[in-house]
Design a protein around this motif. Structure first.
Motif, PDB file in Angstrom:
ATOM      1  N   ALA A 210      -3.838 -16.268  19.829  1.00  0.00           N
ATOM      2  CA  ALA A 210      -4.476 -16.960  20.955  1.00  0.00           C
ATOM      3  C   ALA A 210      -3.444 -17.327  22.031  1.00  0.00           C
ATOM      4  O   ALA A 210      -2.374 -17.855  21.724  1.00  0.00           O
ATOM      5  CB  ALA A 210      -5.182 -18.219  20.464  1.00  0.00           C
ATOM      6  N   HIS A 211      -3.782 -17.042  23.271  1.00  0.00           N
ATOM      7  CA  HIS A 211      -2.933 -17.384  24.422  1.00  0.00           C
ATOM      8  C   HIS A 211      -3.783 -18.139  25.433  1.00  0.00           C
ATOM      9  O   HIS A 211      -4.880 -17.699  25.773  1.00  0.00           O
ATOM     10  CB  HIS A 211      -2.377 -16.115  25.082  1.00  0.00           C
ATOM     11  CG  HIS A 211      -1.481 -15.335  24.186  1.00  0.00           C
ATOM     12  ND1 HIS A 211      -0.137 -15.574  24.115  1.00  0.00           N
ATOM     13  CD2 HIS A 211      -1.738 -14.344  23.295  1.00  0.00           C
ATOM     14  CE1 HIS A 211       0.404 -14.753  23.228  1.00  0.00           C
ATOM     15  NE2 HIS A 211      -0.561 -14.003  22.718  1.00  0.00           N
ATOM     16  N   GLU A 212      -3.267 -19.279  25.912  1.00  0.00           N
ATOM     17  CA  GLU A 212      -3.996 -20.046  26.931  1.00  0.00           C
ATOM     18  C   GLU A 212      -3.726 -19.450  28.295  1.00  0.00           C
ATOM     19  O   GLU A 212      -2.595 -19.101  28.620  1.00  0.00           O
ATOM     20  CB  GLU A 212      -3.557 -21.508  26.916  1.00  0.00           C
ATOM     21  CG  GLU A 212      -4.071 -22.281  25.737  1.00  0.00           C
ATOM     22  CD  GLU A 212      -3.822 -23.772  25.848  1.00  0.00           C
ATOM     23  OE1 GLU A 212      -3.661 -24.284  26.980  1.00  0.00           O
ATOM     24  OE2 GLU A 212      -3.791 -24.416  24.800  1.00  0.00           O
TER      25      GLU A 212
ATOM     26  N   VAL B  42      -9.780 -18.862  14.936  1.00  0.00           N
ATOM     27  CA  VAL B  42      -9.982 -20.209  15.466  1.00  0.00           C
ATOM     28  C   VAL B  42     -10.779 -20.187  16.763  1.00  0.00           C
ATOM     29  O   VAL B  42     -11.236 -21.225  17.224  1.00  0.00           O
ATOM     30  CB  VAL B  42      -8.629 -20.947  15.695  1.00  0.00           C
ATOM     31  CG1 VAL B  42      -7.910 -21.154  14.376  1.00  0.00           C
ATOM     32  CG2 VAL B  42      -7.748 -20.193  16.690  1.00  0.00           C
ATOM     33  N   ALA B  43     -10.908 -18.998  17.363  1.00  0.00           N
ATOM     34  CA  ALA B  43     -11.625 -18.898  18.639  1.00  0.00           C
ATOM     35  C   ALA B  43     -12.012 -17.449  18.879  1.00  0.00           C
ATOM     36  O   ALA B  43     -11.563 -16.542  18.179  1.00  0.00           O
ATOM     37  CB  ALA B  43     -10.731 -19.386  19.789  1.00  0.00           C
ATOM     38  N   LEU B  44     -12.850 -17.254  19.889  1.00  0.00           N
ATOM     39  CA  LEU B  44     -13.167 -15.926  20.379  1.00  0.00           C
ATOM     40  C   LEU B  44     -12.483 -15.759  21.728  1.00  0.00           C
ATOM     41  O   LEU B  44     -12.514 -16.662  22.562  1.00  0.00           O
ATOM     42  CB  LEU B  44     -14.676 -15.747  20.544  1.00  0.00           C
ATOM     43  CG  LEU B  44     -15.529 -15.819  19.292  1.00  0.00           C
ATOM     44  CD1 LEU B  44     -16.999 -15.659  19.652  1.00  0.00           C
ATOM     45  CD2 LEU B  44     -15.116 -14.770  18.292  1.00  0.00           C
ATOM     46  N   CYS B  45     -11.878 -14.601  21.942  1.00  0.00           N
ATOM     47  CA  CYS B  45     -11.254 -14.304  23.223  1.00  0.00           C
ATOM     48  C   CYS B  45     -12.343 -14.355  24.301  1.00  0.00           C
ATOM     49  O   CYS B  45     -13.399 -13.745  24.150  1.00  0.00           O
ATOM     50  CB  CYS B  45     -10.605 -12.923  23.175  1.00  0.00           C
ATOM     51  SG  CYS B  45      -9.992 -12.345  24.774  1.00  0.00           S
ATOM     52  N   VAL B  46     -12.084 -15.091  25.380  1.00  0.00           N
ATOM     53  CA  VAL B  46     -13.099 -15.214  26.426  1.00  0.00           C
ATOM     54  C   VAL B  46     -13.251 -13.927  27.241  1.00  0.00           C
ATOM     55  O   VAL B  46     -14.246 -13.754  27.924  1.00  0.00           O
ATOM     56  CB  VAL B  46     -12.822 -16.405  27.384  1.00  0.00           C
ATOM     57  CG1 VAL B  46     -12.869 -17.724  26.646  1.00  0.00           C
ATOM     58  CG2 VAL B  46     -11.503 -16.235  28.116  1.00  0.00           C
ATOM     59  N   ALA B  47     -12.300 -13.008  27.132  1.00  0.00           N
ATOM     60  CA  ALA B  47     -12.387 -11.753  27.887  1.00  0.00           C
ATOM     61  C   ALA B  47     -13.086 -10.650  27.103  1.00  0.00           C
ATOM     62  O   ALA B  47     -13.907  -9.925  27.644  1.00  0.00           O
ATOM     63  CB  ALA B  47     -10.993 -11.298  28.302  1.00  0.00           C
TER      64      ALA B  47
ATOM     65  N   GLU C  68      -7.864 -24.110  33.016  1.00  0.00           N
ATOM     66  CA  GLU C  68      -8.817 -24.606  32.026  1.00  0.00           C
ATOM     67  C   GLU C  68      -8.315 -24.425  30.610  1.00  0.00           C
ATOM     68  O   GLU C  68      -8.938 -24.890  29.658  1.00  0.00           O
ATOM     69  CB  GLU C  68     -10.179 -23.904  32.167  1.00  0.00           C
ATOM     70  CG  GLU C  68     -10.829 -24.080  33.515  1.00  0.00           C
ATOM     71  CD  GLU C  68     -10.325 -23.029  34.515  1.00  0.00           C
ATOM     72  OE1 GLU C  68      -9.777 -21.983  34.105  1.00  0.00           O
ATOM     73  OE2 GLU C  68     -10.462 -23.269  35.721  1.00  0.00           O
ATOM     74  N   GLY C  69      -7.211 -23.703  30.398  1.00  0.00           N
ATOM     75  CA  GLY C  69      -6.681 -23.459  29.067  1.00  0.00           C
ATOM     76  C   GLY C  69      -7.569 -22.549  28.236  1.00  0.00           C
ATOM     77  O   GLY C  69      -7.691 -22.727  27.029  1.00  0.00           O
ATOM     78  N   LEU C  70      -8.202 -21.561  28.874  1.00  0.00           N
ATOM     79  CA  LEU C  70      -9.055 -20.616  28.156  1.00  0.00           C
ATOM     80  C   LEU C  70      -8.214 -19.779  27.202  1.00  0.00           C
ATOM     81  O   LEU C  70      -7.069 -19.438  27.501  1.00  0.00           O
ATOM     82  CB  LEU C  70      -9.778 -19.713  29.149  1.00  0.00           C
ATOM     83  CG  LEU C  70     -10.694 -20.414  30.153  1.00  0.00           C
ATOM     84  CD1 LEU C  70     -11.229 -19.426  31.166  1.00  0.00           C
ATOM     85  CD2 LEU C  70     -11.818 -21.109  29.431  1.00  0.00           C
TER      86      LEU C  70
END
Length: 191
Positions: free
Chosen positions: A164-166, A149-154, A170-172
């Motif tokens: 996924a963990h916010e 559902v997303a790519l890890c921003v790190a 900003e709830g990244l």
């Protein structure tokens, strides 16, 4: 019997009989795939578990493991989780890393196992890719049967809802490993 290897210029990565995960080392867990392309991946385009090569004698098959940037054979993108046969001389692309499959010896080629480089430094979240092309369906790096559902921003790996963990105001979204690392860093900063 011929020697099977992946070649990049004069460098060769030998492949013994069996199944080999192609990817890049995980800087958080320290996991290193059988075919570690970290040294060749200056743009961080190779997923940690990018593809799988199965070698049986001179017969080689490839399967994309739901990588973020795709696996290509002779310029054609492979669908995720579908095995395809390979032939001597096929051009393989794992993200932005291009290699040639060789099922025979070649003079003047250095056959070496990649050296263990220093682990990469953390990539600031602002530099990590956050968008995926709309025509690609990517699966979670930890759960290859679940759509990401997303790519890890790190670390830029694809993650599912369960992984996924916010973080932050900003709830990244980050993966479990990066969430633990960030929590440890925050605890250390507060001490």
């Amino acid at each position: 019997m011929s020697n099977v290897s992946l070649r990049a210029g004069k460098r060769a990565i030998p492949l013994d009989a069996g199944t080999h995960v192609v990817g890049r080392r995980d800087r958080i867990t320290g996991h290193v795939p059988q075919v570690d392309l970290y040294d060749l991946d200056s743009e961080r385009s190779v997923s940690r578990r990018h593809a799988e090569l199965d070698v049986a004698g001179d017969s080689v098959t490839i399967r994309d493991l739901g990588s973020t940037n795709g696996t290509f054979v002779n310029g054609q993108q492979l669908p995720p989780q579908v095995s395809a046969p390979l032939r001597d001389g096929d051009q393989l692309s794992f993200g932005g890393v291009e290699l040639t499959l060789s099922t025979s010896d070649a003079a003047g080629v250095s056959t070496t196992t990649p050296a263990e480089p220093t682990p990469p430094a953390a990539v600031p979240a602002a530099e990590a890719p956050t968008e995926q092309p709309s025509h690609v369906i990517t699966v979670c790096v930890n759960h290859p049967h679940i759509q990401a559902v997303a790519l890890c921003v790190a670390c830029a790996e694809p993650i599912c809802r369960d992984c996924a963990h916010e973080v932050g105001d900003e709830g990244l979204l980050v993966c479990e490993a990066d969430a633990q690392r960030l929590a440890g860093a925050a605890a250390g900063a507060g001490a």
